[in-house]
Each structure stands twice: as C-alpha cells, then as structure tokens.
Design a protein around this motif. Sequence first.
Motif, PDB file in Angstrom:
ATOM      1  N   ASP A  26      27.140  46.501  38.016  1.00 44.22           N
ATOM      2  CA  ASP A  26      26.775  47.622  38.885  1.00 44.22           C
ATOM      3  C   ASP A  26      28.023  48.086  39.628  1.00 44.22           C
ATOM      4  N   ARG A  27      28.577  49.227  39.224  1.00 47.11           N
ATOM      5  CA  ARG A  27      29.789  49.747  39.878  1.00 47.11           C
ATOM      6  C   ARG A  27      29.587  49.917  41.378  1.00 47.11           C
ATOM      7  N   ALA A  28      28.365  50.241  41.783  1.00 42.79           N
ATOM      8  CA  ALA A  28      28.087  50.443  43.200  1.00 42.79           C
ATOM      9  C   ALA A  28      28.170  49.159  44.015  1.00 42.79           C
ATOM     10  N   SER A  29      28.276  48.001  43.334  1.00 38.97           N
ATOM     11  CA  SER A  29      28.385  46.734  44.051  1.00 38.97           C
ATOM     12  C   SER A  29      29.814  46.454  44.511  1.00 38.97           C
ATOM     13  N   ILE A  30      30.774  47.280  44.104  1.00 44.12           N
ATOM     14  CA  ILE A  30      32.181  47.063  44.442  1.00 44.12           C
ATOM     15  C   ILE A  30      32.647  48.111  45.438  1.00 44.12           C
ATOM     16  N   ALA A  31      33.210  47.657  46.538  1.00 46.74           N
ATOM     17  CA  ALA A  31      33.788  48.554  47.535  1.00 46.74           C
ATOM     18  C   ALA A  31      35.275  48.753  47.232  1.00 46.74           C
ATOM     19  N   VAL A  32      35.705  49.998  47.263  1.00 46.88           N
ATOM     20  CA  VAL A  32      37.121  50.305  47.058  1.00 46.88           C
ATOM     21  C   VAL A  32      37.648  51.009  48.303  1.00 46.88           C
ATOM     22  N   ALA A  33      38.690  50.422  48.878  1.00 47.71           N
ATOM     23  CA  ALA A  33      39.346  51.005  50.052  1.00 47.71           C
ATOM     24  C   ALA A  33      40.650  51.653  49.623  1.00 47.71           C
ATOM     25  N   THR A  34      40.968  52.812  50.204  1.00 47.19           N
ATOM     26  CA  THR A  34      42.256  53.442  49.951  1.00 47.19           C
ATOM     27  C   THR A  34      42.813  53.979  51.263  1.00 47.19           C
ATOM     28  N   LYS A  35      44.024  54.519  51.194  1.00 47.46           N
ATOM     29  CA  LYS A  35      44.733  54.916  52.410  1.00 47.46           C
ATOM     30  C   LYS A  35      45.455  56.234  52.194  1.00 47.46           C
ATOM     31  N   ALA A  88      39.287  39.431  38.958  1.00 44.95           N
ATOM     32  CA  ALA A  88      38.776  39.466  40.330  1.00 44.95           C
ATOM     33  C   ALA A  88      37.258  39.620  40.330  1.00 44.95           C
ATOM     34  N   LEU A  89      36.764  40.516  39.496  1.00 38.15           N
ATOM     35  CA  LEU A  89      35.317  40.730  39.430  1.00 38.15           C
ATOM     36  C   LEU A  89      34.605  39.505  38.876  1.00 38.15           C
ATOM     37  N   ASP A  90      35.194  38.878  37.870  1.00 40.30           N
ATOM     38  CA  ASP A  90      34.607  37.658  37.312  1.00 40.30           C
ATOM     39  C   ASP A  90      34.498  36.558  38.368  1.00 40.30           C
ATOM     40  N   ALA A  91      35.466  36.543  39.292  1.00 43.72           N
ATOM     41  CA  ALA A  91      35.470  35.530  40.348  1.00 43.72           C
ATOM     42  C   ALA A  91      34.521  35.872  41.488  1.00 43.72           C
ATOM     43  N   GLY A  92      33.889  37.037  41.408  1.00 43.75           N
ATOM     44  CA  GLY A  92      32.921  37.428  42.418  1.00 43.75           C
ATOM     45  C   GLY A  92      33.441  38.350  43.489  1.00 43.75           C
ATOM     46  N   ILE A  93      34.725  38.695  43.479  1.00 48.79           N
ATOM     47  CA  ILE A  93      35.316  39.561  44.503  1.00 48.79           C
ATOM     48  C   ILE A  93      34.671  40.942  44.451  1.00 48.79           C
ATOM     49  N   THR A  94      34.318  41.476  45.622  1.00 52.59           N
ATOM     50  CA  THR A  94      33.648  42.780  45.671  1.00 52.59           C
ATOM     51  C   THR A  94      34.396  43.809  46.523  1.00 52.59           C
ATOM     52  N   LEU A  95      35.658  43.532  46.871  1.00 53.13           N
ATOM     53  CA  LEU A  95      36.467  44.502  47.604  1.00 53.13           C
ATOM     54  C   LEU A  95      37.815  44.650  46.912  1.00 53.13           C
ATOM     55  N   ILE A  96      38.204  45.877  46.606  1.00 50.26           N
ATOM     56  CA  ILE A  96      39.505  46.172  46.028  1.00 50.26           C
ATOM     57  C   ILE A  96      40.223  47.145  46.946  1.00 50.26           C
ATOM     58  N   ASP A  97      41.493  46.862  47.223  1.00 53.96           N
ATOM     59  CA  ASP A  97      42.276  47.678  48.148  1.00 53.96           C
ATOM     60  C   ASP A  97      43.397  48.392  47.411  1.00 53.96           C
ATOM     61  N   SER A 113      26.000  48.649  51.222  1.00 54.45           N
ATOM     62  CA  SER A 113      26.306  47.225  51.185  1.00 54.45           C
ATOM     63  C   SER A 113      26.514  46.783  49.750  1.00 54.45           C
ATOM     64  N   ALA A 114      27.579  46.031  49.526  1.00 53.07           N
ATOM     65  CA  ALA A 114      27.817  45.521  48.180  1.00 53.07           C
ATOM     66  C   ALA A 114      26.754  44.491  47.835  1.00 53.07           C
ATOM     67  N   VAL A 115      26.355  44.473  46.583  1.00 53.20           N
ATOM     68  CA  VAL A 115      25.383  43.495  46.115  1.00 53.20           C
ATOM     69  C   VAL A 115      26.006  42.112  46.138  1.00 53.20           C
ATOM     70  N   THR A 116      25.207  41.106  46.453  1.00 51.37           N
ATOM     71  CA  THR A 116      25.707  39.738  46.453  1.00 51.37           C
ATOM     72  C   THR A 116      26.298  39.398  45.096  1.00 51.37           C
ATOM     73  N   PRO A 117      27.540  38.887  45.041  1.00 55.55           N
ATOM     74  CA  PRO A 117      28.162  38.598  43.753  1.00 55.55           C
ATOM     75  C   PRO A 117      27.438  37.483  43.016  1.00 55.55           C
ATOM     76  N   SER A 118      27.673  37.426  41.703  1.00 62.04           N
ATOM     77  CA  SER A 118      26.999  36.421  40.890  1.00 62.04           C
ATOM     78  C   SER A 118      27.404  35.020  41.294  1.00 62.04           C
ATOM     79  N   ILE A 119      28.642  34.874  41.798  1.00 62.29           N
ATOM     80  CA  ILE A 119      29.085  33.591  42.348  1.00 62.29           C
ATOM     81  C   ILE A 119      28.923  33.702  43.859  1.00 62.29           C
ATOM     82  N   ALA A 120      28.023  32.943  44.440  1.00 69.21           N
ATOM     83  CA  ALA A 120      27.664  33.148  45.839  1.00 69.21           C
ATOM     84  C   ALA A 120      28.718  32.597  46.798  1.00 69.21           C
TER      85      ALA A 120
END
Length: 313
Positions: free
Chosen positions: A96-105, A53-62, A6-13
Amino acid sequence: MTTADSAVTPSIAYPLRSIGRLTVTPLGLGAMPLSFEDKADDTHNARATVGAALDAGITLIDTADIYAPAWNKVGHNERQVADALEAYAAAHPDFDRASIAVATKGGITRAEGEQWGRDSSVGHFRTAVVRSKKNLGVEAIDLYYLHRPDRTRLYSEAIETLAELKDEGHVKNIGISNASVEEIEIALEVLGEGNLAAVQNEFSPRFNHTSWDELTFCGEHGITFVPWSPLGGTGGGAAEVGERFPAIADIARGREVSPQQVVLAWEMSLGEHVLPIPGASRPASIADSAKAMSLTLDAGEKDALDKELLPKR
C-alpha cells in the motif's frame, strides 16, 4: 497516506512514533546518498535500497528537492524515491503506497555553475512545492520542511508561506530544518502549538553540542526531532563511529551488533520524539540500521553512552 494521515502498521511490528499527523516507524531512510554522483545513475541500486528499507518495515523516507548530482538535475532524489516506490508496488501486489510517508524540503537553490543560495520567497516556495509534488507523484506532500533559513527575509514570513500552502492542501504537515530554538519559537508563534510537526537538525555522536537544546525544546513542546546524519555523516564518520567512541564499541561487541545500530538505538532512547533518518546508498546499510528499531539498551548501557556522547554541561 490513509484518510487519517497515518501510516499503516508495518508488517514487522515496531513501536511507532508520531510526526505531526503521521504515524511512522521510529527510524526513517535518508535518501540523499542515492543521488551522489557515483550512485546517481544506478536506478537498480536506488530501487534495491528503498526496497530494503520497506522490507525492514520502515515507513518514512526523507528527501529534498536539491538532493541531486548537479545543478540542472534538481529534483533527482525525489524522482528516485518515487520511482523506487512505484517499482516496489509493482513487485508487491499487497503493498500500500499510502502506508509510506515521504518528507521533502525546499528553500535552497542551485543555479548554473553550482551557485548555491537560499530563497524563502512566496514565489519560490509555490514553484518548488508544485515541482516536488510532480516529482513525487502525489497530490499533497506528507511533510514539507523549510530546508535552511533565508537570512534576507523574516523567518516568520517563510513559515506563513508554508502555512498557506498547507491550508491550500499542497502539504499535510510542516517542518523546519537547521533551526535554532529561537526559530522554532517563531514557527510555533506563527503556526500555533501542535502545528509544527518536526525539526530536522544535524545530530550524532560527533556533532550534537549545537542541537541538544533544540532536541530538548522539541520534547517539551510535542515536536518530533529528526536527526540528520545521525551516524556522523558519509565522509567517514558513520563508518568509523565504533572506532571513535569506546562506549559504542564496547556495547556493540557485547550485544554482537554493529556500532551503527547502537548509535541509532541510543538516539531513539533520548525521547519518544526523536526519530533518526540514517542515510544509505546500499541495501545492506539500511537493512542493518533498521535492526536498531528492535534494539533496546539497558539502563547501564544508556548511562555509559549518555556520559560519553552527550554535551558536557
């Protein structure tokens, strides 16, 4: 990811959403535009865009293995994402790099002369997954999609291959992309209810008539629906969305926000299982899109958008 995947809750909730065993923000970054020919060599811009994106709190990158400026640069976008995350971590000691989910195809091929094809064979996927893991710098891929159906093979066999890769620890969650309801049903038959994390289809104000049934089906079966090109695409659709649809423009003016934010807020309002991934090639674009996560439409606004944008039945 964390031990619970599970991604960690972003700094901006923001209210978080589930995608398989992952917990992420209700909106992700589509990284594909960073590999367009005019952006492909701009490492600084890629780092800045992912950083925004990370500064804005986004935790998923595709991303995807075939997002690249040329056939002989397959994996380009995956490597860009990995580099940007590494650079961000270097500049932010508390990140924390582990807080970001990366999806690929995987499942689409590119060969010399820009010959495009599809290959969902066991051999192709085993090679592709190992390559993607290396490109992303991970031991296991957070979310791995079958990119497009290979019509020369049984769809169920491709899903079985992905299931094997998950069982072996190469991927944590399985998704399918550009899929019909029938193909979603096949994936569920192979994987079992609760084991198909996501369906990623094109869905936007200008293109939703062919994916509404899939969006609805996913909601009924606890599957995350991920709209790609949620604003209408990079060919002008995204930039002109406020000009083409009066209801979007009216709400944007009234709220003093961009039309793009209105579109993304509307898509997220279609269900807690809907998770758009707007593409961006500039920091300002994803920073603006991210603001949609805190934009809540009232009942009248949502009704007006539904009437104008949803397929007529």
